[in-house]
Design a protein around this motif. Structure first.
Motif, PDB file in Angstrom:
ATOM      1  N   VAL A  40      43.567  39.047 -15.326  1.00  0.00           N
ATOM      2  CA  VAL A  40      43.996  38.618 -13.999  1.00  0.00           C
ATOM      3  C   VAL A  40      45.397  39.156 -13.773  1.00  0.00           C
ATOM      4  CG1 VAL A  40      44.411  36.660 -12.458  1.00  0.00           C
ATOM      5  CG2 VAL A  40      42.632  36.487 -14.211  1.00  0.00           C
ATOM      6  N   SER A  41      45.550  39.925 -12.693  1.00  0.00           N
ATOM      7  CA  SER A  41      46.860  40.463 -12.337  1.00  0.00           C
ATOM      8  C   SER A  41      47.306  39.868 -11.014  1.00  0.00           C
ATOM      9  CB  SER A  41      46.797  41.988 -12.206  1.00  0.00           C
ATOM     10  OG  SER A  41      46.473  42.573 -13.444  1.00  0.00           O
ATOM     11  N   ILE A  42      48.507  39.337 -11.001  1.00  0.00           N
ATOM     12  CA  ILE A  42      49.108  38.769  -9.794  1.00  0.00           C
ATOM     13  C   ILE A  42      49.988  39.876  -9.227  1.00  0.00           C
ATOM     14  CG2 ILE A  42      50.404  36.820  -8.861  1.00  0.00           C
ATOM     15  CD1 ILE A  42      47.774  36.183 -10.579  1.00  0.00           C
ATOM     16  N   VAL A  43      49.650  40.339  -8.005  1.00  0.00           N
ATOM     17  CA  VAL A  43      50.277  41.551  -7.485  1.00  0.00           C
ATOM     18  C   VAL A  43      50.947  41.327  -6.130  1.00  0.00           C
ATOM     19  CG1 VAL A  43      48.668  43.038  -8.745  1.00  0.00           C
ATOM     20  CG2 VAL A  43      48.136  42.364  -6.398  1.00  0.00           C
ATOM     21  N   SER A  44      51.789  42.273  -5.765  1.00  0.00           N
ATOM     22  CA  SER A  44      52.507  42.255  -4.485  1.00  0.00           C
ATOM     23  C   SER A  44      51.610  42.763  -3.361  1.00  0.00           C
ATOM     24  CB  SER A  44      53.751  43.136  -4.583  1.00  0.00           C
ATOM     25  OG  SER A  44      53.340  44.493  -4.728  1.00  0.00           O
ATOM     26  N   ASP A  45      52.075  42.585  -2.129  1.00  0.00           N
ATOM     27  CA  ASP A  45      51.366  43.125  -0.961  1.00  0.00           C
ATOM     28  C   ASP A  45      51.175  44.631  -1.093  1.00  0.00           C
ATOM     29  OD1 ASP A  45      50.992  40.793   0.527  1.00  0.00           O
ATOM     30  OD2 ASP A  45      52.910  40.970   1.550  1.00  0.00           O
ATOM     31  N   ARG A  46      52.220  45.300  -1.483  1.00  0.00           N
ATOM     32  CA  ARG A  46      52.191  46.766  -1.579  1.00  0.00           C
ATOM     33  C   ARG A  46      51.138  47.220  -2.592  1.00  0.00           C
ATOM     34  NH1 ARG A  46      57.251  50.584  -3.277  1.00  0.00           N
ATOM     35  NH2 ARG A  46      56.182  52.558  -2.944  1.00  0.00           N
ATOM     36  N   SER A  47      51.148  46.584  -3.747  1.00  0.00           N
ATOM     37  CA  SER A  47      50.187  46.932  -4.787  1.00  0.00           C
ATOM     38  C   SER A  47      48.764  46.596  -4.348  1.00  0.00           C
ATOM     39  CB  SER A  47      50.540  46.185  -6.077  1.00  0.00           C
ATOM     40  OG  SER A  47      49.644  46.514  -7.099  1.00  0.00           O
ATOM     41  N   MET A  48      48.577  45.420  -3.748  1.00  0.00           N
ATOM     42  CA  MET A  48      47.239  45.026  -3.298  1.00  0.00           C
ATOM     43  C   MET A  48      46.734  45.977  -2.224  1.00  0.00           C
ATOM     44  SD  MET A  48      44.641  43.097  -3.743  1.00  0.00           S
ATOM     45  CE  MET A  48      44.801  41.428  -4.343  1.00  0.00           C
ATOM     46  N   SER A  49      47.616  46.441  -1.348  1.00  0.00           N
ATOM     47  CA  SER A  49      47.219  47.413  -0.314  1.00  0.00           C
ATOM     48  C   SER A  49      46.672  48.681  -0.956  1.00  0.00           C
ATOM     49  CB  SER A  49      48.412  47.763   0.582  1.00  0.00           C
ATOM     50  OG  SER A  49      48.808  46.647   1.322  1.00  0.00           O
ATOM     51  N   LYS A  50      47.333  49.132  -2.008  1.00  0.00           N
ATOM     52  CA  LYS A  50      46.870  50.343  -2.703  1.00  0.00           C
ATOM     53  C   LYS A  50      45.486  50.130  -3.309  1.00  0.00           C
ATOM     54  CE  LYS A  50      51.428  52.152  -3.880  1.00  0.00           C
ATOM     55  NZ  LYS A  50      52.385  52.398  -4.965  1.00  0.00           N
ATOM     56  N   TRP A  51      45.303  48.992  -3.986  1.00  0.00           N
ATOM     57  CA  TRP A  51      44.004  48.705  -4.608  1.00  0.00           C
ATOM     58  C   TRP A  51      42.918  48.522  -3.555  1.00  0.00           C
ATOM     59  CZ3 TRP A  51      43.712  50.341  -9.164  1.00  0.00           C
ATOM     60  CH2 TRP A  51      44.755  50.208 -10.069  1.00  0.00           C
ATOM     61  N   ASN A  52      43.240  47.875  -2.443  1.00  0.00           N
ATOM     62  CA  ASN A  52      42.268  47.658  -1.366  1.00  0.00           C
ATOM     63  C   ASN A  52      41.820  49.005  -0.782  1.00  0.00           C
ATOM     64  OD1 ASN A  52      40.677  45.913   0.152  1.00  0.00           O
ATOM     65  ND2 ASN A  52      42.262  45.529   1.663  1.00  0.00           N
ATOM     66  N   GLN A  53      42.762  49.945  -0.680  1.00  0.00           N
ATOM     67  CA  GLN A  53      42.435  51.284  -0.181  1.00  0.00           C
ATOM     68  C   GLN A  53      41.564  52.039  -1.187  1.00  0.00           C
ATOM     69  OE1 GLN A  53      43.237  52.713   2.879  1.00  0.00           O
ATOM     70  NE2 GLN A  53      41.905  54.367   2.217  1.00  0.00           N
ATOM     71  N   ILE A  54      41.922  51.954  -2.448  1.00  0.00           N
ATOM     72  CA  ILE A  54      41.184  52.677  -3.496  1.00  0.00           C
ATOM     73  C   ILE A  54      39.749  52.170  -3.629  1.00  0.00           C
ATOM     74  CG2 ILE A  54      41.023  53.010  -6.019  1.00  0.00           C
ATOM     75  CD1 ILE A  54      44.144  53.129  -6.001  1.00  0.00           C
ATOM     76  N   TYR A  55      39.579  50.846  -3.721  1.00  0.00           N
ATOM     77  CA  TYR A  55      38.257  50.293  -4.002  1.00  0.00           C
ATOM     78  C   TYR A  55      37.389  50.067  -2.763  1.00  0.00           C
ATOM     79  CZ  TYR A  55      39.598  49.703  -8.828  1.00  0.00           C
ATOM     80  OH  TYR A  55      39.988  49.945 -10.117  1.00  0.00           O
ATOM     81  N   PHE A  56      38.019  49.761  -1.619  1.00  0.00           N
ATOM     82  CA  PHE A  56      37.218  49.395  -0.444  1.00  0.00           C
ATOM     83  C   PHE A  56      37.527  50.232   0.793  1.00  0.00           C
ATOM     84  CE2 PHE A  56      37.596  45.574  -3.122  1.00  0.00           C
ATOM     85  CZ  PHE A  56      36.254  45.424  -3.437  1.00  0.00           C
ATOM     86  N   GLN A  57      38.435  51.200   0.658  1.00  0.00           N
ATOM     87  CA  GLN A  57      38.831  52.071   1.763  1.00  0.00           C
ATOM     88  C   GLN A  57      39.301  51.240   2.972  1.00  0.00           C
ATOM     89  OE1 GLN A  57      35.582  52.716   0.176  1.00  0.00           O
ATOM     90  NE2 GLN A  57      36.961  53.742  -1.244  1.00  0.00           N
ATOM     91  N   LYS A  58      40.012  50.154   2.690  1.00  0.00           N
ATOM     92  CA  LYS A  58      40.569  49.300   3.744  1.00  0.00           C
ATOM     93  C   LYS A  58      42.080  49.342   3.667  1.00  0.00           C
ATOM     94  CE  LYS A  58      36.698  46.094   3.976  1.00  0.00           C
ATOM     95  NZ  LYS A  58      36.287  44.697   3.872  1.00  0.00           N
ATOM     96  N   LYS A  59      42.715  49.405   4.828  1.00  0.00           N
ATOM     97  CA  LYS A  59      44.177  49.425   4.887  1.00  0.00           C
ATOM     98  C   LYS A  59      44.728  48.009   4.811  1.00  0.00           C
ATOM     99  CE  LYS A  59      44.586  53.657   7.549  1.00  0.00           C
ATOM    100  NZ  LYS A  59      45.413  54.554   6.803  1.00  0.00           N
ATOM    101  N   GLY A  60      45.860  47.886   4.169  1.00  0.00           N
ATOM    102  CA  GLY A  60      46.559  46.605   4.092  1.00  0.00           C
ATOM    103  C   GLY A  60      46.109  45.758   2.918  1.00  0.00           C
ATOM    104  N   PRO A  61      46.880  44.693   2.650  1.00  0.00           N
ATOM    105  CA  PRO A  61      46.569  43.825   1.513  1.00  0.00           C
ATOM    106  C   PRO A  61      45.441  42.848   1.839  1.00  0.00           C
ATOM    107  CG  PRO A  61      48.494  43.003   2.651  1.00  0.00           C
ATOM    108  CD  PRO A  61      48.104  44.287   3.340  1.00  0.00           C
ATOM    109  N   THR A  62      44.835  42.334   0.813  1.00  0.00           N
ATOM    110  CA  THR A  62      43.883  41.239   0.919  1.00  0.00           C
ATOM    111  C   THR A  62      44.309  40.190  -0.099  1.00  0.00           C
ATOM    112  OG1 THR A  62      41.535  40.641   0.976  1.00  0.00           O
ATOM    113  CG2 THR A  62      42.208  42.222  -0.737  1.00  0.00           C
ATOM    114  N   ASP A  63      43.699  39.033  -0.077  1.00  0.00           N
ATOM    115  CA  ASP A  63      44.128  37.956  -0.966  1.00  0.00           C
ATOM    116  C   ASP A  63      43.633  38.116  -2.401  1.00  0.00           C
ATOM    117  OD1 ASP A  63      41.536  37.535  -0.109  1.00  0.00           O
ATOM    118  OD2 ASP A  63      41.758  35.377   0.163  1.00  0.00           O
TER     119      ASP A  63
END
Length: 184
Positions: A40-63
């Motif tokens: 389990v990684s607790i991440v910032s908005d910026r980091s979550m935005s990157k992962w959301n883009q990589i895995y789901f091709q969605k812009k911006g952070p998710t929870d």
């Protein structure tokens, strides 16, 4: 062996890693998977935005993002011995806080809810269709009751009611989306 590895990689919001690590370990115990591991990684908005883009091709952070290990198999409360690593969970506390405010919900309680939701994904539950959504919600509700997320206090009853109302709205949204897609 420690089944849950939790890292707080953000500094915006205080996060009690020991508390949530205990909750994840309790979830593992409830489904008889104490020997399995989860990151389990607790991440910032910026980091979550990157992962959301990589895995789901969605812009911006998710929870929360759940990344199940494709080699981990969980059937009838028995784990396949192929791999004991269940997967990775990414949690963004600042996005959770925004959603909690929007949903008029306590952010700590909402963290509990997304923790259970992400855990259900690691168990193989999905919500791509209305029927899958209902099955997943039943499992989440069962897990929440088993670990006493919703106890008998008036505050928890109010939170449970809000959660049920949100579930109904989400269910209705899924049914509408499926109906629209069938009509195309």
């Amino acid at each position: 062996m420690c089944p849950v590895y939790m890292r707080n990689l953000q500094k915006q919001i205080a996060f009690d890693t020991n508390l949530y690590k205990r909750k994840m370990n309790l979830l593992l115990k409830k489904v008889h998977l104490e020997k399995s591991t989860i990151n389990v990684s607790i991440v910032s908005d910026r980091s979550m935005s990157k992962w959301n883009q990589i895995y789901f091709q969605k812009k911006g952070p998710t929870d929360v993002i759940s990344l199940p290990n494709e080699f981990f198999q969980f059937n009838n409360k028995r784990m396949s011995q192929k791999d004991s690593f269940m997967g990775e969970i990414l949690i963004c506390p600042s996005q959770n806080q925004r959603y909690a405010l929007k949903e008029n919900m306590d952010s700590k309680t909402r963290l509990d809810v997304i923790l259970v939701h992400s855990f259900a994904h690691l168990l193989g539950y999905e919500h791509d269709s209305d029927s899958d959504f209902r099955v997943m919600r039943r499992k989440e509700n069962q897990l929440m009751k088993e670990i006493n997320l919703f106890n008998s206090s008036p505050l928890c009853k109010e939170i449970e009611l809000k959660f049920i109302q949100k579930t109904l709205k989400d269910t209705f949204r899924v049914v509408l989306n499926e109906t629209e897609e069938e009509g195309m």
